[in-house]
Design an enzyme around this catalytic site. Structure first.
Site, mmCIF file in Angstrom:
data_model
loop_
_atom_site.group_PDB
_atom_site.id
_atom_site.type_symbol
_atom_site.label_atom_id
_atom_site.label_comp_id
_atom_site.label_asym_id
_atom_site.label_seq_id
_atom_site.Cartn_x
_atom_site.Cartn_y
_atom_site.Cartn_z
ATOM 1 C CD GLU A 75 -3.105 0.614 2.221
ATOM 2 O OE1 GLU A 75 -3.370 -0.576 2.517
ATOM 3 O OE2 GLU A 75 -3.588 1.594 2.807
ATOM 4 C CG ASP A 76 1.500 2.861 3.186
ATOM 5 O OD1 ASP A 76 0.529 3.296 2.515
ATOM 6 O OD2 ASP A 76 1.411 2.537 4.373
ATOM 7 C CG ASP A 138 -2.250 -1.875 10.895
ATOM 8 O OD1 ASP A 138 -1.187 -1.244 10.919
ATOM 9 O OD2 ASP A 138 -3.262 -1.509 10.249
HETATM 10 MN MN MN Z 1 -0.022 -0.441 9.228
#
Ligand code: MN
Length: 309
Positions: A75-76, A138
């Site tokens: 995602e990042d 998370d």
């Molecule tokens: Mn995370």
């Protein structure tokens, strides 16, 4: 060294696993998130490290802890699923992809029925239960570091944690995690009440713990005599549960009855009733306060016997 600490923790419950890919996942994640920062100003990687650490506290298997390190790289960062597959294989990659998919589910309503739908959707989307556990780890770390975000975002995340993630943890039988998530959220949603209840619980502190330990010992003596398999777990009601009960019953802190509790876990329904029989023969139950959630399960399929003494 945080990594060595994690490795030691992992090896205590999984001594014969080859841990080479753990170090590899650690290094890969650190490199991929290089130069990224969190709202706290810390290196982004510290978040990934923390999530992996929490997963070892849950005693998760190697692919899950490795995926904990890697959970944000798709995602990042510029990492592609192909690269992940090449480096770490299908299992770890599909766990990371699962977490990424969950992040795409957006939830806006506070409606309880909708929240139930969302939880079902989470479970269906995740397919592999380990994906949910990564997501919960998370969330736990994000809640622990929520103070660095803007008030608006704090409230949004705290509300989401309370309506969605804490019940999910409970559904999975992760009671400690559920309590931790609730109390972390409680602080942001009702700061004043959080402060008041925290102070009162602290006042009672050790007395509560000692009373509970003594009760457990006494109980163990009687239960051991009947030879039915069981485990006794103690719990002190978490801050948010105390608050919720005060609200529901419109009572002050001092009048909340079950701020201390024990859970007796057994393997079959008949054994649960057998153990309850022992409990009732030794301790006097409170009149009208027994609930049989085995005969009449809760809507969420929860089944258990609730005597109060
Ligand atoms: Mn995370």
């Amino acid at each position: 060294m945080p990594f060595e600490k994690l490795l030691t923790a992992f090896k205590t419950y999984s001594p014969h696993t080859d841990t080479a890919s753990l170090l590899k996942a650690h290094d890969f994640s650190r490199k991929a998130h290089e130069n990224q920062n969190r709202a706290s100003g810390e290196d982004y990687f510290i978040h990934c490290m923390s999530v992996a650490e929490i997963l070892t506290e849950f005693k998760m298997d190697l692919p899950t802890v490795a995926a904990g390190f890697l959970h944000d790289v798709l995602e990042d960062t510029k990492t592609t699923p192909e690269t992940l597959k090449k480096e770490f294989g299908d299992e770890i990659t599909s766990l990371v992809q699962g977490v990424t998919k969950l992040d795409a589910l957006n939830f806006t309503s506070k409606d309880e029925a909708q929240a139930e739908n969302w939880r079902k959707m989470m479970l269906a989307t995740a397919q592999d239960i380990r994906v949910i556990l990564i997501k919960l780890a998370d969330r736990l770390h994000n809640m622990r570091t929520l103070n660095y975000l803007q008030p608006e975002k704090q409230l949004k995340n705290a509300t989401e944690t309370l309506t969605l993630y804490a019940p999910l943890a409970q559904r999975l039988g992760m009671f400690q995690l559920k309590s931790d998530l609730e109390d972390l959220a409680f602080r942001y949603i009702h700061p004043k009440e959080f402060g008041e209840i925290t102070a009162k619980v602290r006042e009672q502190g050790e007395i509560r713990e000692k009373a509970l330990e003594m009760f457990k010992k006494e109980l163990e003596k009687h239960l051991a005599a009947v030879g039915v398999p069981h485990r006794i777990l103690t719990r002190t009601k978490n801050l948010f549960s105390i608050y919720r009960k005060m609200q529901r019953q419109q009572k002050p802190f001092e009048e909340i009855q079950d701020s201390l509790g024990v859970r007796i876990i057994s393997d079959t329904i008949p054994n649960c009733y057998a153990l309850l029989g022992v409990v009732h023969s030794v301790f006097k139950p409170v009149v009208n306060s027994f609930t049989d959630y085995i005969a009449i399960p809760k809507m969420n399929l929860y089944q258990s016997l609730h005597p109060e003494m």
